[in-house]
Design a protein around this motif. Structure first.
Motif, PDB file in Angstrom:
ATOM      1  N   UNK A  32      -7.989  -3.922  -3.192  1.00  0.00           N
ATOM      2  CA  UNK A  32      -9.471  -4.031  -2.446  1.00  0.00           C
ATOM      3  C   UNK A  32      -9.986  -5.359  -2.712  1.00  0.00           C
ATOM      4  N   UNK A  33     -10.718  -5.609  -1.509  1.00  0.00           N
ATOM      5  CA  UNK A  33     -11.711  -6.966  -1.641  1.00  0.00           C
ATOM      6  C   UNK A  33     -12.970  -6.407  -2.281  1.00  0.00           C
ATOM      7  N   UNK A  34     -13.146  -7.386  -3.468  1.00  0.00           N
ATOM      8  CA  UNK A  34     -14.375  -7.123  -4.187  1.00  0.00           C
ATOM      9  C   UNK A  34     -15.674  -7.298  -3.173  1.00  0.00           C
TER      10      UNK A  34
ATOM     11  N   UNK B  83      -4.997 -11.427   2.868  1.00  0.00           N
ATOM     12  CA  UNK B  83      -5.238  -9.916   3.373  1.00  0.00           C
ATOM     13  C   UNK B  83      -5.625  -8.819   2.192  1.00  0.00           C
ATOM     14  N   UNK B  84      -6.665  -8.086   2.327  1.00  0.00           N
ATOM     15  CA  UNK B  84      -6.914  -7.059   1.542  1.00  0.00           C
ATOM     16  C   UNK B  84      -6.943  -5.896   2.181  1.00  0.00           C
ATOM     17  N   UNK B  85      -6.565  -4.521   1.483  1.00  0.00           N
ATOM     18  CA  UNK B  85      -7.073  -3.338   1.864  1.00  0.00           C
ATOM     19  C   UNK B  85      -8.412  -2.840   2.162  1.00  0.00           C
ATOM     20  N   UNK B  86      -8.529  -2.517   3.166  1.00  0.00           N
ATOM     21  CA  UNK B  86     -10.093  -2.310   3.673  1.00  0.00           C
ATOM     22  C   UNK B  86     -10.714  -1.120   2.855  1.00  0.00           C
ATOM     23  N   UNK B  87     -11.652  -1.290   1.985  1.00  0.00           N
ATOM     24  CA  UNK B  87     -12.316  -0.408   1.264  1.00  0.00           C
ATOM     25  C   UNK B  87     -13.048   0.416   2.071  1.00  0.00           C
ATOM     26  N   UNK B  88     -13.876  -0.040   3.074  1.00  0.00           N
ATOM     27  CA  UNK B  88     -14.554   0.857   3.797  1.00  0.00           C
ATOM     28  C   UNK B  88     -13.890   1.964   4.794  1.00  0.00           C
ATOM     29  N   UNK B  89     -12.642   1.467   5.243  1.00  0.00           N
ATOM     30  CA  UNK B  89     -11.660   2.368   5.920  1.00  0.00           C
ATOM     31  C   UNK B  89     -11.187   3.326   5.358  1.00  0.00           C
TER      32      UNK B  89
ATOM     33  N   UNK C  23       0.828  -1.121  -0.002  1.00  0.00           N
ATOM     34  CA  UNK C  23      -0.026  -0.104   0.029  1.00  0.00           C
ATOM     35  C   UNK C  23       0.931   1.469   0.037  1.00  0.00           C
ATOM     36  N   UNK C  24       1.748   1.407   0.799  1.00  0.00           N
ATOM     37  CA  UNK C  24       2.597   2.685   0.960  1.00  0.00           C
ATOM     38  C   UNK C  24       3.660   2.675  -0.279  1.00  0.00           C
ATOM     39  N   UNK C  25       4.108   1.433  -0.819  1.00  0.00           N
ATOM     40  CA  UNK C  25       4.678   1.676  -1.702  1.00  0.00           C
ATOM     41  C   UNK C  25       4.193   2.199  -2.967  1.00  0.00           C
TER      42      UNK C  25
END
Length: 273
Positions: A134-136, A254-260, A118-120
């Motif tokens: 993101x997670x579909x 593990x996925x980046x949280x879309x909601x957050x 993510x940060x990269x």
């Protein structure tokens, strides 16, 4: 009366506050089928069975030894060749079947690996890479949740939050980070680093996760959010707090949280009304 983007974001954050976690470390100024080979030589084969029975002298003629010579005529561009039927014909060469192409595996082995990616992506300005983290399932759940409310004033969440709109918001968020870097240093953004360590990732409690799943009607098995992360260029005087993030686990990935990320970072850059 239509809500401003800032007011809308505040209301949405309040509605989800009982179930959603967010990173409070955000600085206010930042945001084939495989093609079969067609190269096989085309051969036109015509079989002609010529039963040739020779009339020999009576002393040499026997009904049991009368031989029938069968011949096969093979026509090619080089000419005509006759071979005896008794000769063994070599089997035609067949191509080995190609292995099926494996689907690209989404997600990451751990929340830490996801955080590094993510940060990269922010450092290198890769908005598409951020979206692909993101997670579909969470995207669909978030849209379904919004449809059950009146926050979008009847607008379709799938239109408001379509991929191109979200990626554009991510680009603006990345640009906000890069602008801060340029104000503080001559070092190019992709040469900066982040103070990310594994112990900065806080595991979400069971009750908090249960509330999150209940609100969105999802089945995530774990979640984690990131503590204070600093962007750094090697000079401590230039360091500044980075954007927040959180991650969810589904089926061991593990996925980046879309909601957050939507509520903590991107909602400011979306043209909702």
């Amino acid at each position: 009366m239509k809500l401003t983007k800032r007011a809308w974001a505040v209301i949405l954050a309040a509605v989800l506050s009982s179930a959603l976690w967010s990173c409070d470390n955000k600085k206010s100024s930042q945001s084939g089928a495989a093609e079969e080979s067609s190269s096989a030589i085309t051969e036109t084969t015509s079989e002609t069975a010529a039963a040739s029975q020779e009339n020999t002298e009576a002393a040499a003629t026997t009904s049991s030894s009368a031989s029938t010579a069968e011949s096969t005529t093979l026509t090619t561009s080089a000419g005509t060749t006759t071979t005896s039927a008794a000769e063994t014909t070599a089997p035609a060469a067949t191509e080995a079947p190609q292995a099926p192409t494996k689907a690209v595996k989404k997600g990451y082995d751990s929340s830490f690996e996801a955080a590094k990616a993510y940060y990269n992506a922010y450092l290198t300005g890769n908005a598409d890479a951020v979206y692909d983290m993101l997670c579909e399932e969470e995207i669909e759940a978030y849209h379904s949740y919004l449809r059950s409310t009146d926050l979008l004033e009847g607008k379709n969440p799938q239109v408001v939050f379509k991929r191109s709109n979200v990626i554009n918001a991510i680009k603006q968020s990345i640009q906000a980070i890069h602008d801060i870097m340029k104000e503080k240093s001559d070092v190019a953004p992709d040469k900066w680093t982040v103070s990310l360590t594994e112990d900065l990732l806080r595991t979400t409690g069971d009750n908090e996760l249960a509330d999150f799943n209940k609100t969105l009607n999802t089945g995530f098995t774990a979640a984690a959010d990131c503590g204070y992360v600093y962007y750094k260029d090697g000079n401590d005087d230039h360091s500044f707090i980075g954007n927040g993030c959180a991650f969810v686990e589904l089926d061991g990935r593990w996925y980046l949280s879309y909601t957050t990320i939507m509520n903590a970072e991107l909602i400011t850059y979306l043209d909702i009304f």
